[in-house]
Design a protein around this motif. Structure first.
Motif, PDB file in Angstrom:
ATOM      1  N   PHE A 198       0.861  -1.184   0.000  1.00  0.00           N
ATOM      2  CA  PHE A 198       0.000   0.000   0.000  1.00  0.00           C
ATOM      3  C   PHE A 198       0.896   1.232   0.000  1.00  0.00           C
ATOM      4  O   PHE A 198       1.873   1.292   0.747  1.00  0.00           O
ATOM      5  N   PRO A 199       0.583   2.203  -0.856  1.00  0.00           N
ATOM      6  CA  PRO A 199       1.498   3.347  -0.978  1.00  0.00           C
ATOM      7  C   PRO A 199       1.699   4.076   0.349  1.00  0.00           C
ATOM      8  O   PRO A 199       0.794   4.141   1.181  1.00  0.00           O
ATOM      9  N   GLY A 200       2.878   4.586   0.535  1.00  0.00           N
ATOM     10  CA  GLY A 200       3.173   5.390   1.714  1.00  0.00           C
ATOM     11  C   GLY A 200       3.873   4.623   2.818  1.00  0.00           C
ATOM     12  O   GLY A 200       4.347   5.206   3.784  1.00  0.00           O
ATOM     13  N   ASP A 201       3.934   3.301   2.674  1.00  0.00           N
ATOM     14  CA  ASP A 201       4.597   2.441   3.653  1.00  0.00           C
ATOM     15  C   ASP A 201       4.084   2.668   5.075  1.00  0.00           C
ATOM     16  O   ASP A 201       4.657   3.415   5.860  1.00  0.00           O
ATOM     17  N   LEU A 202       2.990   1.990   5.410  1.00  0.00           N
ATOM     18  CA  LEU A 202       2.398   2.143   6.732  1.00  0.00           C
ATOM     19  C   LEU A 202       2.814   1.004   7.668  1.00  0.00           C
ATOM     20  O   LEU A 202       2.114   0.661   8.590  1.00  0.00           O
ATOM     21  N   THR A 203       3.972   0.411   7.404  1.00  0.00           N
ATOM     22  CA  THR A 203       4.361  -0.762   8.173  1.00  0.00           C
ATOM     23  C   THR A 203       5.333  -0.444   9.282  1.00  0.00           C
ATOM     24  O   THR A 203       5.729  -1.331  10.035  1.00  0.00           O
ATOM     25  N   VAL A 204       5.740   0.808   9.390  1.00  0.00           N
ATOM     26  CA  VAL A 204       6.824   1.129  10.307  1.00  0.00           C
ATOM     27  C   VAL A 204       6.277   1.476  11.694  1.00  0.00           C
ATOM     28  O   VAL A 204       5.309   2.228  11.813  1.00  0.00           O
ATOM     29  N   TYR A 205       6.850   0.892  12.724  1.00  0.00           N
ATOM     30  CA  TYR A 205       6.525   1.289  14.098  1.00  0.00           C
ATOM     31  C   TYR A 205       7.356   2.499  14.479  1.00  0.00           C
ATOM     32  O   TYR A 205       8.519   2.593  14.121  1.00  0.00           O
ATOM     33  N   GLY A 206       6.753   3.407  15.177  1.00  0.00           N
ATOM     34  CA  GLY A 206       7.515   4.532  15.733  1.00  0.00           C
ATOM     35  C   GLY A 206       7.624   5.731  14.816  1.00  0.00           C
ATOM     36  O   GLY A 206       8.103   6.770  15.225  1.00  0.00           O
ATOM     37  N   TYR A 207       7.156   5.599  13.563  1.00  0.00           N
ATOM     38  CA  TYR A 207       7.245   6.760  12.689  1.00  0.00           C
ATOM     39  C   TYR A 207       6.084   6.729  11.716  1.00  0.00           C
ATOM     40  O   TYR A 207       5.891   5.738  11.022  1.00  0.00           O
ATOM     41  N   PRO A 208       5.263   7.780  11.696  1.00  0.00           N
ATOM     42  CA  PRO A 208       4.107   7.743  10.796  1.00  0.00           C
ATOM     43  C   PRO A 208       4.545   7.843   9.338  1.00  0.00           C
ATOM     44  O   PRO A 208       5.598   8.416   9.043  1.00  0.00           O
ATOM     45  N   GLY A 209       3.754   7.297   8.453  1.00  0.00           N
ATOM     46  CA  GLY A 209       4.053   7.393   7.026  1.00  0.00           C
ATOM     47  C   GLY A 209       2.787   7.725   6.264  1.00  0.00           C
ATOM     48  O   GLY A 209       1.691   7.351   6.675  1.00  0.00           O
ATOM     49  N   GLY A 210       2.958   8.418   5.169  1.00  0.00           N
ATOM     50  CA  GLY A 210       1.861   8.682   4.237  1.00  0.00           C
ATOM     51  C   GLY A 210       0.587   9.130   4.909  1.00  0.00           C
ATOM     52  O   GLY A 210       0.521  10.170   5.585  1.00  0.00           O
ATOM     53  N   LEU A 211      -0.441   8.322   4.742  1.00  0.00           N
ATOM     54  CA  LEU A 211      -1.761   8.681   5.237  1.00  0.00           C
ATOM     55  C   LEU A 211      -1.804   8.832   6.746  1.00  0.00           C
ATOM     56  O   LEU A 211      -2.664   9.526   7.291  1.00  0.00           O
ATOM     57  N   GLN A 212      -0.865   8.163   7.445  1.00  0.00           N
ATOM     58  CA  GLN A 212      -0.869   8.265   8.910  1.00  0.00           C
ATOM     59  C   GLN A 212      -0.609   9.689   9.374  1.00  0.00           C
ATOM     60  O   GLN A 212      -1.109  10.120  10.404  1.00  0.00           O
ATOM     61  N   TRP A 213       0.178  10.422   8.578  1.00  0.00           N
ATOM     62  CA  TRP A 213       0.417  11.827   8.928  1.00  0.00           C
ATOM     63  C   TRP A 213      -0.890  12.589   8.993  1.00  0.00           C
ATOM     64  O   TRP A 213      -1.099  13.450   9.846  1.00  0.00           O
ATOM     65  N   LEU A 214      -1.770  12.276   8.073  1.00  0.00           N
ATOM     66  CA  LEU A 214      -3.053  12.987   8.031  1.00  0.00           C
ATOM     67  C   LEU A 214      -3.892  12.646   9.257  1.00  0.00           C
ATOM     68  O   LEU A 214      -4.512  13.517   9.873  1.00  0.00           O
ATOM     69  N   THR A 215      -3.913  11.342   9.611  1.00  0.00           N
ATOM     70  CA  THR A 215      -4.637  10.948  10.814  1.00  0.00           C
ATOM     71  C   THR A 215      -4.058  11.669  12.029  1.00  0.00           C
ATOM     72  O   THR A 215      -4.796  12.198  12.870  1.00  0.00           O
ATOM     73  N   LEU A 216      -2.735  11.702  12.080  1.00  0.00           N
ATOM     74  CA  LEU A 216      -2.070  12.368  13.202  1.00  0.00           C
ATOM     75  C   LEU A 216      -2.498  13.836  13.264  1.00  0.00           C
ATOM     76  O   LEU A 216      -2.880  14.347  14.330  1.00  0.00           O
ATOM     77  N   ALA A 217      -2.463  14.502  12.112  1.00  0.00           N
ATOM     78  CA  ALA A 217      -2.839  15.917  12.093  1.00  0.00           C
ATOM     79  C   ALA A 217      -4.284  16.099  12.550  1.00  0.00           C
ATOM     80  O   ALA A 217      -4.585  16.963  13.382  1.00  0.00           O
ATOM     81  N   GLY A 218      -5.167  15.258  12.005  1.00  0.00           N
ATOM     82  CA  GLY A 218      -6.584  15.367  12.371  1.00  0.00           C
ATOM     83  C   GLY A 218      -6.777  15.164  13.858  1.00  0.00           C
ATOM     84  O   GLY A 218      -7.521  15.906  14.526  1.00  0.00           O
ATOM     85  N   ALA A 219      -6.101  14.136  14.417  1.00  0.00           N
ATOM     86  CA  ALA A 219      -6.248  13.844  15.843  1.00  0.00           C
ATOM     87  C   ALA A 219      -5.712  14.995  16.689  1.00  0.00           C
ATOM     88  O   ALA A 219      -6.329  15.382  17.695  1.00  0.00           O
ATOM     89  N   LEU A 220      -4.596  15.568  16.267  1.00  0.00           N
ATOM     90  CA  LEU A 220      -4.011  16.658  17.054  1.00  0.00           C
ATOM     91  C   LEU A 220      -4.912  17.891  17.040  1.00  0.00           C
ATOM     92  O   LEU A 220      -5.077  18.560  18.067  1.00  0.00           O
ATOM     93  N   ILE A 221      -5.511  18.176  15.879  1.00  0.00           N
ATOM     94  CA  ILE A 221      -6.416  19.332  15.823  1.00  0.00           C
ATOM     95  C   ILE A 221      -7.607  19.093  16.752  1.00  0.00           C
ATOM     96  O   ILE A 221      -8.023  19.985  17.514  1.00  0.00           O
TER      97      ILE A 221
END
Lengths: 602, 309, 267
Positions: A45-68
């Protein structure tokens, strides 16, 4: 807006507001944390969402949404230092933010499952993100929200049982800040904006762009509800010059943030499209003339520039310099604008729509036919005029200061940063855009602009006020044509080739007349930022959603229908509509003689 | 051989086609002042409805049976789509800024095209439509294809039915009242919502008749056919005087004739030899529109509406 | 009383098809006069107004202002110095109160496209003058406090006043008021009377259409009565009130079978 202001402040889900708030904050924290976990097992899946400890791709968006969401929730605890994020004190903003985070997260989870073939592809981190985002949403639904009472619900959220009301909560008075700090705030806002827009432009796969749009839409809604947007707008109005300057500085900074020409070419085309949309806004938004063939003026400008560009395919063997080519394009467009306008602008209303639509078609057909077989040989027919050389601004010397020639086709290095061909054109186009914005702003708020609006509102009354309706409409038409022609000259050089097919009524890709009109109306008629925003969205959405391939236009059509349903006045309301919102507080006095009496007489 | 009669016949047949579609534009515009941009696509889906019925019939069904069934199917599909569009897309926008429904209409037009393009089997290119077999007729030096008989019969019948409906029935008179003054009509107890739906439905049914005629005539239907024909039909409606149902037909006939004659004769005019033929016919159609509007801004049959102060 | 003639209407006739809405009407308005035009519903009063202001081209007759014949174009009539209001208020609903009045300044200002873009000192001076003049008129009509409101949000009576302020902004010599008190209660009507007198005191002549006889007779120096498109009498209060035909027209005559001939031309 004269409907009763009967709204209530109640939760959708009946839980006490204290625990609901805790639930929201905890959920948002959890969602933010889960962005650091792996959501899927494969990097398929694009963006590599397999890494622990560092957000990738779409996870950045989730992080931003959650922080807001977290930020707005904490602000609702009246934490010092956070109050500024939510001056309205309402909770609807939190709900929208939570919706944004949940929508982004769930879109990602569904996309992973759909593309990799099944739920089994989700790792525990993904499940955690999905669950926590839903918990956040549940908490937000338990907060006291501004809603319509049962049965009185209006708007689209009625169908979901949310019955959210559009309440303009009064904002507490602004704390006076020193002017430099206010200016700084504007600069920070624009820097954030530039970052957000650059992020959107640079998204390199459709899933990321879709999630980005979801998040951006909900975030803007959330910040509007929280009152932050209103505050920023007030600041922007107060420091208009700074704001305009900052906006253009941010726009001009864009090519310097890019390492390749890939997205500057997109951005250049967006600017062309947006500038033409702004030109159309003079005609449609200010003067109220419905022009369905406006893209033809872009075409006239582009063809005129192509014919004098020195292209080997042009039957006119001249090579005009940079400035002369632009003036030619603008002038020829004006001529055509007057030619079309003079006979038709005496007619009232919708006849103009069909005549302009006809003109748009005639232009395209004629350009197709002037190929030497079905007509005189001028335009090369369907093949168009290819190999248009790049613009070259000639070198010259003023008072001993030599300004070297500037070839827009070459790479240039400014301050150690490489600027490619499209960056050059982007900056040139930005100047054209700035010029059109200046013209629009100044003329719109002048004797001429007022006359246009008066004609739009009531032509008979305008004539009775001494306005020569025909002349002013012709002026609007010609000015609009001129703006489009100017953009057309740049477009011809940017895209190397002009062909008739670029200038149709409706096509899958902008610019075309339908998209232009949609950009104006979607963005907000009569405003400056409206068409710019509308054009940007309408250009990017089809471009970025190529994964929809065959369904792209279908999605576009549906989006038009839905958006008109939700916001018929456009994304950015006119200043006049804002006035109306404020005055909704004043009770309807039509039947009260006292007020009229006290001020009667001279 | 003199080709004038033939050109006249071609022009009239094409014009009747425009006229039938134009009625939909003119009725809707007359009542809600909306340019229903999606009407060309209503016409198009009617054609595909009829084609579906034809394909569903067992092979070898006589066209005497097939054509009425196709017509019924086409009318059903068009009407349902038009009424659905009115109910779910346009009606919620009453009272919205004037241009909002227009954008919705453009969106709807794109959606309908794309739905057929994406989901109708094999509709990415033109689909073959049946033609009425047999030799053409020779009448007064004109050659009339058998397939055109359908339109030659259907167009006058439609106009007679429409005239009867508008002038003789309660609903028709209610429709006239609504188009004159919707607010007063409402006060007089007319269910204006129902009248608006009716206008959409009648327009759609006529468009479907036109679509069957178009299919029979050209032997094909495709998902794009609504756009240019819709544009022409709207031109015809304006030409005849928008809001006037007879004007729509007259406008259609005039437009069809002008196109036919321009295609055949413009190139014989001195200095115009490069501007004739089929390539320029759309251009001449719009030039005609502009000329007529300059001479008679209200259209051929339109009434001059004096602005009341 | 000898005054200079401002408006001189001679033999104005307006036919719509076979219907004669206005028939051979003569009328003069002198400097500083307030003239009334009354008549029953459908007498052709508004049609007559529309002929004066260029909205209709009269079938016959001429309208001259300060000795020159007016071309039948509304904007040229306004430029010449005749401003008007409308029976059914026609404000620019989505403009602010101040902007509405600024639109009224259109003919008295010259700034074009180029000067609007360049915003030179000349432009800024003209714009400031326009604003000053507009605010003065808003003070005059008592609307200054609402300058920034949208005109559509004003109560009815204030919308009427704004229409008058907008018309005055074009510096007219003659103001035409089309039923200025329609829909007003007695107090508001009295206030409107005051306003008309105040306008006259600014040196502007007024021609006013009304139904309300009492309003007209309190206000006007002379009154003309229009019935079925024809001016049947003109004069001061006594002349008009004692005229048989006026009473017949208003109260109806037993055998008047042609009462509706002119009524269709006028809404």
């Amino acid at each position: 807006m004269t409907t009763v202001r009967s709204t209530e402040t109640t939760p959708v889900v009946p839980i006490p507001s204290g625990p609901a708030r805790i639930l929201t904050a905890a959920g948002a924290t959890g969602t933010a944390a889960s962005a650091f976990l792996a959501w899927t097992w494969t990097s398929g899946f694009p963006g590599d969402l397999t890494v622990y400890g560092y957000p990738g791709g779409l996870q950045w968006l989730t992080l931003a949404g959650a922080l807001i969401t977290l930020l707005l929730t904490l602000a609702s605890y009246h934490l010092p230092g956070l109050r500024w994020t939510s001056p309205s004190g309402g909770n609807n903003g939190i709900l929208y933010a939570a919706l944004g985070a949940a929508a982004t997260t769930w879109f990602t989870l569904i996309a992973i499952s759909a593309e990799l073939g099944g739920l089994a592809n989700l790792e525990p981190g993904g499940w955690a993100a999905g669950a926590t985002s839903l918990i956040t949403l549940l908490g937000a639904l338990g907060l006291p929200l501004d809603r319509h009472p049962r049965g009185a619900g209006q708007g689209i959220t009625r169908y979901l049982g949310l019955r959210l009301a559009k309440v303009e909560r009064p904002l507490p008075p602004v704390r006076e800040l020193p002017s430099p700090i206010e200016v700084l705030l504007i600069v920070v806002a624009f820097a954030t904006g530039l970052y957000a827009i650059t992020f959107g432009l640079d998204t390199d796969y459709g899933e990321l762009f879709t999630a980005y749009l979801l998040l951006a839409g909900f975030t803007v809604a959330a910040l509007t509800k929280s009152g932050l947007v209103t505050r920023l707008r007030a600041l922007a109005v107060k420091h208009r010059t700074v704001t305009t300057g900052a906006a253009f500085a941010a726009a001009a900074a864009f090519p310097f943030t890019q390492s390749s020409d890939q997205y500057t070419s997109v951005a250049t085309n967006i600017l062309i499209f947006a500038t033409v949309a702004l030109g159309l806004n003079i005609v449609v938004g200010l003067a109220g003339l419905l022009d369905l063939g406006y893209v033809a003026f872009l075409g006239v400008g582009a063809y005129a520039a192509a014919l004098v560009s020195g292209s080997p395919a042009s039957p006119i063997h001249v090579h005009f310099p940079f400035w002369a080519a632009m003036l030619t394009g603008a002038a020829v467009s004006i001529v055509f604008g007057v030619l079309i306008g003079a006979p038709t602008l005496r007619l009232r209303g919708d006849y103009l729509a069909i005549v302009t639509l006809g003109f748009g078609e005639i232009f395209r057909i004629t350009m197709n036919n002037l190929n030497g077989t079905t007509g005189p040989k001028v335009t090369n027919g369907a093949n168009g005029i290819p190999r248009i050389p790049d613009l070259v601004s000639p070198g010259f010397t003023i008072r001993g200061l030599h300004i070297p020639a500037f070839d827009f086709g070459r790479k240039h290095s400014i301050g150690g940063l490489e600027l490619g061909r499209f960056s050059n054109y982007y900056l040139l186009m930005l100047l054209v855009t700035a010029f059109v914005v200046l013209v629009f702003a100044r003329v719109g708020n002048s004797r001429i602009g007022r006359a246009w609006i008066a004609i739009r509102e009531d032509e008979t009354a305008a004539e009775a006020m001494g306005i020569n309706g025909f002349r002013l409409k012709l002026l609007a038409f010609a000015l609009g044509a001129c703006m489009a022609g100017l953009a057309g000259t740049v477009q011809a050089h940017v895209s190397y080739t002009v062909t008739p097919d670029q200038y149709t009524f409706a096509e899958a890709l902008p610019p075309n007349s339908a998209f232009l009109l949609a950009a104006v109306i979607l963005g907000g008629m009569g405003t400056i930022s409206g068409p710019l925003v509308g054009a940007t969205l309408l250009f990017l959405i089809p471009k970025k959603l190529e994964f929809l391939s065959d369904y792209q236009l279908l999605a576009f059509g549906l989006a038009l229908i839905v958006l008109m349903r939700v916001r018929p006045e456009g994304l950015i309301p006119n200043r006049r509509r804002q006035l109306e919102f404020h005055e909704a507080d004043i009770p309807d006095q039509a039947a009260s003689p006292e007020t009229a009496l006290t001020k009667a007489g001279a | 051989m003199n080709e004038l009669p033939q050109q006249l016949a071609n022009g009239l047949i094409l014009g009747a086609l425009y006229g039938l579609v134009a009625i939909g534009y003119t009725m809707v515009y007359g009542i809600v002042q909306l340019i229903n941009f999606a009407h060309g696509e209503i016409f198009m889906v009617g054609g595909f409805g009829a084609l579906t019925a034809y394909l569903a019939l067992p092979g070898g069904t006589t066209l005497w049976l097939a054509v009425p069934l196709m017509l019924a199917a086409g009318i059903t599909v068009s009407t349902l789509v038009a009424v659905g569009a009115e109910r779910f897309a346009y009606r919620p926008l009453r009272g919205a800024p004037r241009l909002a429904p227009l954008i919705t209409a453009i969106g709807l037009s794109i959606v309908l095209q794309q739905l057929v393009f994406s989901f109708y089997p094999d509709a990415k290119k033109a689909k073959v439509f049946p033609k009425i077999p047999g030799d053409a007729f020779q009448v007064l030096g004109m050659t009339i294809q058998r397939s055109d008989l359908f339109l030659i019969v259907a167009a006058p019948v439609c106009m007679i039915i429409l005239g009867w409906f508008v002038n003789r029935t309660r609903s028709g008179r209610a429709m006239q009242a609504t188009s004159q003054d919707p607010d007063t009509a409402k006060l007089m107890g007319i269910d204006t919502d129902r009248i608006i739906v009716l206008a959409f439905a009648i327009g759609a049914a006529f468009a479907a008749v036109a679509a069957v005629a178009y299919g029979l005539r050209t032997g094909q239907v495709d998902f794009r056919m609504g756009f240019i024909l819709g544009l022409k039909a709207f031109t015809a409606a304006v030409l005849g005087g928008i809001g006037n149902i007879y004007g729509a037909m007259v406008g259609g006939l005039v437009l069809g004739l002008a196109e036919g004659l321009a295609t055949a004769y413009i190139q014989h005019l001195p200095g115009m030899h490069l501007f004739g033929g089929g390539a320029w016919k759309d251009v001449w159609a719009f030039v005609l529109l502009i000329v007529v509007l300059l001479a008679r801004p209200q259209g051929l049959l339109g009434e001059r509406v004096a602005d009341r102060a | 009383m000898t005054t200079t003639t401002l408006l001189d209407v001679r033999g104005v006739t307006m036919r719509f098809g076979g219907l004669t809405a206005v028939n051979q009407v003569d009328l003069t308005v002198g400097q500083g006069e307030i003239i009334g035009l009354i008549g029953p519903n459908g007498a052709g009063k508004t049609t007559f107004f529309n002929c004066l202001t260029g909205l209709y081209v009269p079938t016959e007759g001429t309208v001259s202002y300060r000795g020159t014949i007016l071309p039948p174009k509304p904007h040229l009539v306004t430029r010449a110095g005749i401003a008007r209001t409308f029976q059914n208020i026609r404000l620019f609903a989505n403009m602010t109160v101040l902007e509405n009045v600024l639109v009224g300044r259109h003919t008295r200002t010259r700034e074009g496209l180029l000067s609007a873009v360049l915003r030179g000192p000349g432009y800024r001076r003209a714009e400031a003058e326009s604003r000053e003049k507009a605010m003065e008129l808003l003070e005059f009509t008592g609307l200054a406090a609402k300058a920034d409101h949208l005109s559509r949000n004003l109560p009815y009576g204030e919308q009427r006043k704004l229409e008058i302020a907008r018309a005055l902004a074009s510096d007219p010599g003659l103001l035409l008021l089309d039923e200025p008190t329609a829909g007003m209660n007695p107090q508001e009507t009295r206030a409107a009377e005051e306003l008309v007198f105040a306008i006259r005191d600014r040196g502007i002549s007024v021609l006013v259409i009304e139904h309300d006889m009492r309003f007209i007779f309190n206000l006007c120096d002379r009154t003309a009565v229009l019935v079925q498109g024809q001016k049947i009498v003109e004069g001061d209060r006594e002349t008009v009130q004692s005229d048989e035909r006026v009473i017949t027209a208003y109260l109806g005559a037993p055998f008047d079978g042609t009462g509706s001939t002119a009524s269709e031309a006028e809404k």
